[in-house]
Motif scaffolding. Structure first.
Motif, short mmCIF file in Angstrom:
data_model
loop_
_atom_site.label_atom_id
_atom_site.label_comp_id
_atom_site.label_asym_id
_atom_site.label_seq_id
_atom_site.Cartn_x
_atom_site.Cartn_y
_atom_site.Cartn_z
N GLN A 168 -5.09 -17.60 8.39
CA GLN A 168 -6.35 -18.41 8.70
C GLN A 168 -7.18 -18.40 7.22
O GLN A 168 -7.26 -17.50 6.82
N ARG A 169 -7.82 -19.63 7.26
CA ARG A 169 -8.62 -19.45 5.83
C ARG A 169 -9.54 -18.36 5.83
O ARG A 169 -10.25 -17.87 6.94
N GLY A 170 -9.86 -17.71 4.87
CA GLY A 170 -10.65 -16.50 4.75
C GLY A 170 -10.15 -15.15 4.82
O GLY A 170 -10.77 -14.20 4.54
N THR A 171 -8.58 -15.32 5.21
CA THR A 171 -8.06 -13.92 5.47
C THR A 171 -6.70 -13.72 4.38
O THR A 171 -6.23 -12.52 4.62
N GLY A 172 -6.34 -14.46 3.79
CA GLY A 172 -5.42 -14.15 3.00
C GLY A 172 -5.48 -14.54 1.37
O GLY A 172 -6.11 -15.47 0.98
N GLY A 173 -4.81 -13.75 0.57
CA GLY A 173 -4.42 -14.12 -0.92
C GLY A 173 -5.82 -14.32 -1.61
O GLY A 173 -6.78 -13.14 -1.51
N ASP A 174 -6.00 -15.10 -2.53
CA ASP A 174 -7.27 -15.22 -3.45
C ASP A 174 -8.56 -15.83 -2.50
O ASP A 174 -9.45 -15.94 -2.83
N LYS A 204 -9.78 -2.01 4.82
CA LYS A 204 -8.86 -2.45 3.84
C LYS A 204 -7.99 -3.78 4.18
O LYS A 204 -7.47 -4.55 3.28
N THR A 205 -7.92 -4.06 5.33
CA THR A 205 -6.93 -5.21 5.90
C THR A 205 -7.88 -6.12 6.69
O THR A 205 -7.51 -7.15 6.60
N LEU A 206 -8.94 -5.75 7.19
CA LEU A 206 -9.66 -6.94 7.96
C LEU A 206 -10.75 -7.39 6.91
O LEU A 206 -11.30 -6.91 6.45
N ALA A 207 -10.70 -8.95 7.04
CA ALA A 207 -11.32 -9.59 6.29
C ALA A 207 -12.76 -9.72 7.13
O ALA A 207 -13.20 -10.59 7.73
N MET A 208 -13.74 -8.83 6.48
CA MET A 208 -15.08 -8.60 7.39
C MET A 208 -15.92 -9.81 7.04
O MET A 208 -16.86 -9.98 7.72
N ILE A 225 -10.84 13.99 16.34
CA ILE A 225 -11.52 12.73 16.41
C ILE A 225 -11.79 12.38 14.77
O ILE A 225 -11.87 10.90 14.49
N ALA A 226 -12.23 13.06 14.09
CA ALA A 226 -12.47 12.70 12.59
C ALA A 226 -11.26 11.98 11.91
O ALA A 226 -11.44 11.08 11.23
N SER A 227 -10.10 12.65 12.19
CA SER A 227 -8.93 12.19 11.76
C SER A 227 -8.66 10.90 12.25
O SER A 227 -8.20 9.91 11.55
N GLN A 228 -8.75 10.66 13.58
CA GLN A 228 -8.83 9.25 14.25
C GLN A 228 -9.65 8.31 13.56
O GLN A 228 -9.41 7.07 13.08
N ALA A 229 -10.85 8.66 13.28
CA ALA A 229 -12.04 7.52 12.76
C ALA A 229 -11.57 7.44 11.29
O ALA A 229 -11.86 6.15 10.73
N LEU A 230 -11.31 8.41 10.37
CA LEU A 230 -10.85 8.03 8.99
C LEU A 230 -9.89 7.31 8.95
O LEU A 230 -9.96 6.11 8.05
N GLY A 231 -8.76 7.40 9.83
CA GLY A 231 -7.59 6.47 9.61
C GLY A 231 -7.76 5.08 10.06
O GLY A 231 -7.44 4.14 9.28
N ARG A 232 -8.64 4.88 11.35
CA ARG A 232 -8.80 3.57 11.69
C ARG A 232 -9.82 3.08 10.81
O ARG A 232 -9.34 1.73 10.30
N ASN A 233 -10.91 3.43 10.25
CA ASN A 233 -11.90 2.74 9.50
C ASN A 233 -11.04 2.46 8.00
O ASN A 233 -11.37 1.38 7.41
N GLN A 238 -13.35 -10.47 1.65
CA GLN A 238 -13.51 -9.12 1.97
C GLN A 238 -14.73 -8.40 1.50
O GLN A 238 -15.43 -9.20 0.87
N VAL A 239 -15.04 -7.37 2.31
CA VAL A 239 -16.43 -6.72 2.04
C VAL A 239 -16.03 -5.26 1.40
O VAL A 239 -15.47 -4.37 2.40
N PRO A 240 -16.01 -4.81 0.38
CA PRO A 240 -15.66 -3.48 0.16
C PRO A 240 -16.68 -2.15 0.62
O PRO A 240 -17.84 -2.42 0.46
N ILE A 241 -15.93 -1.57 1.59
CA ILE A 241 -16.75 -0.72 2.32
C ILE A 241 -15.56 0.61 2.20
O ILE A 241 -14.57 0.65 2.34
N GLY A 242 -16.34 2.00 2.00
CA GLY A 242 -15.57 2.98 2.13
C GLY A 242 -14.77 3.29 0.80
O GLY A 242 -14.29 2.22 0.08
N SER A 243 -14.49 4.62 0.45
CA SER A 243 -13.82 4.90 -0.85
C SER A 243 -13.05 6.18 -0.36
O SER A 243 -13.75 7.09 0.12
#
Length: 375
Positions: free
Chosen positions: A12-18, A234-238, A221-229, A22-27
């Protein structure tokens, strides 16, 4: 499916390639950053300045994207197509059906988010409903009840404790394997509980994780939250998510209706208010005048809802079906997006006949949820 039909997958437009919005969140250099709010105002302001130099952010509505899909259909030479969608994909299917009904042979909607589902206003209701059902199921299960006889009280105690002050715990760094100290707020705890219940597998861990947290161990809980976020960011086009929801959902949410929609849900109103705040400065996609109307077309439609779905419970499948005269709504044991042999056979039969009239969904009565994880 591939034995019998062509499968066409479209970014879908806005979700792939160039074109990824995306919004850079988290490091990975600061794992705590993954445990902050999903809607960090400053991060979105900075991303907006970058994105708007390359993209017209008013051109990413679901309606525009579904016109793209129709152009793909035309380019590939198809007359009618069978469309399938899950979660937001059901919204996309419904919009496509309204704009190009003559091109749709059948539609399968799994985990239904109709036009009336104003994201994220009803997240709190869905989360509380799912939690109540999961904990009720645990109470009625001899093994789960024996292991966690006070799980409802323990959940409230953890929530109350975290509302007093965030808790210290540790997570394993996904790259170095080292233990890293982090803090868990009540909002992170609530969001993690909600997201765990998106899947059947996650829901099976809920009583155990509540009990561990009650005893002072929030590492699971923390591991679940870290893995999910970490995966989410990294994958959801926010940026694309905002282009959609800031135009198609948030404007339809009246501030005065928020308290009633939230009710006494453990999830509270933080998510809806944070998303509204970001949408105050994010560009709005252009919508057709009838966008807010319910979708009512004569397309043969199979709607699927999971009994313990934490985000699109069966009420929304029923809502969509009430406006679709040629539809069948099936509620099956499961969470957000139901599956298994019964569902696969039901969909296959639907595609074979192109009609909901002769479908027999009785096999869902034999579907059962897996056992809870007890240790």
């Amino acid at each position: 499916y591939r034995n019998e039909r062509d499968l066409v997958l479209v970014n879908q437009r806005g979700t792939g390639g160039d074109n990824l919005l995306q919004v850079p969140i988290g490091s990975d250099e600061d794992l705590q950053s993954y445990l902050d709010s999903v809607f960090q105002n400053e991060a979105y302001r900075e991303a907006l300045e970058e994105l708007k130099t390359n993209f017209d952010l008013t051109m990413y509505s679901t309606s525009t994207a579904m016109d793209d899909i129709n152009e793909v259909r035309i380019a590939l030479g198809y007359d009618q197509i069978n469309i399938m969608g899950g979660s937001y994909g059901t919204r996309a299917c419904l919009v496509y059906m309204r704009r190009h009904p003559e091109t749709v042979r059948t539609a399968v909607l799994n985990g239904v988010a109709p036009i009336a589902f104003h994201n994220p206003l009803y997240h709190a209701y869905g989360a509380q409903r799912a939690l109540d059902l999961v904990l009720q199921e645990c109470g009625e299960d001899p093994d789960c009840n024996l292991a966690f006889p006070q799980v409802k009280e323990e959940f409230q105690a953890v929530l109350d404790r975290l509302k007093q002050a965030p808790a210290d715990t540790v997570v394993t760094h996904p790259k170095t394997g080292e233990d890293v100290p982090v803090k868990i707020s009540w909002e992170v705890f609530a969001e993690t509980m909600r997201m765990m219940m998106y899947s059947v597998g996650g829901s099976r861990n809920v009583p155990l994780y509540i009990h561990q947290a009650y005893e002072g161990d929030l590492s699971s809980i923390a591991s679940q939250a870290l893995g999910r976020n970490r995966a989410l960011f990294k994958t959801l086009a926010m940026g694309m998510l905002l282009c959609v929801t800031c135009a198609e959902d948030i404007p339809f949410i009246a501030p005065e209706e928020i308290p009633e929609a939230i009710g006494d849900s453990f999830f509270g109103d933080f998510r809806v208010r944070e998303q509204i705040a970001v949408c105050e400065f994010w560009p709005r996609s252009k919508l057709p005048k009838d966008y807010g109307d319910n979708v009512s077309v004569d397309v043969p439609t199979l709607l699927l809802s999971g009994t313990i779905d934490a985000v699109t419970p069966p009420r929304w499948g029923a809502e969509a079906a009430s406006h679709l005269p040629n539809s069948l709504h099936v509620v099956a044991p499961g969470a957000h997006g139901v599956g298994g042999n019964c569902i696969a056979k039901l969909i296959a039969a639907f595609h074979d006949t192109g009609s909901v009239g002769d479908l027999d969904p009785s096999c869902v009565e034999e579907m059962i949820l897996p056992p809870f994880k007890l240790k």
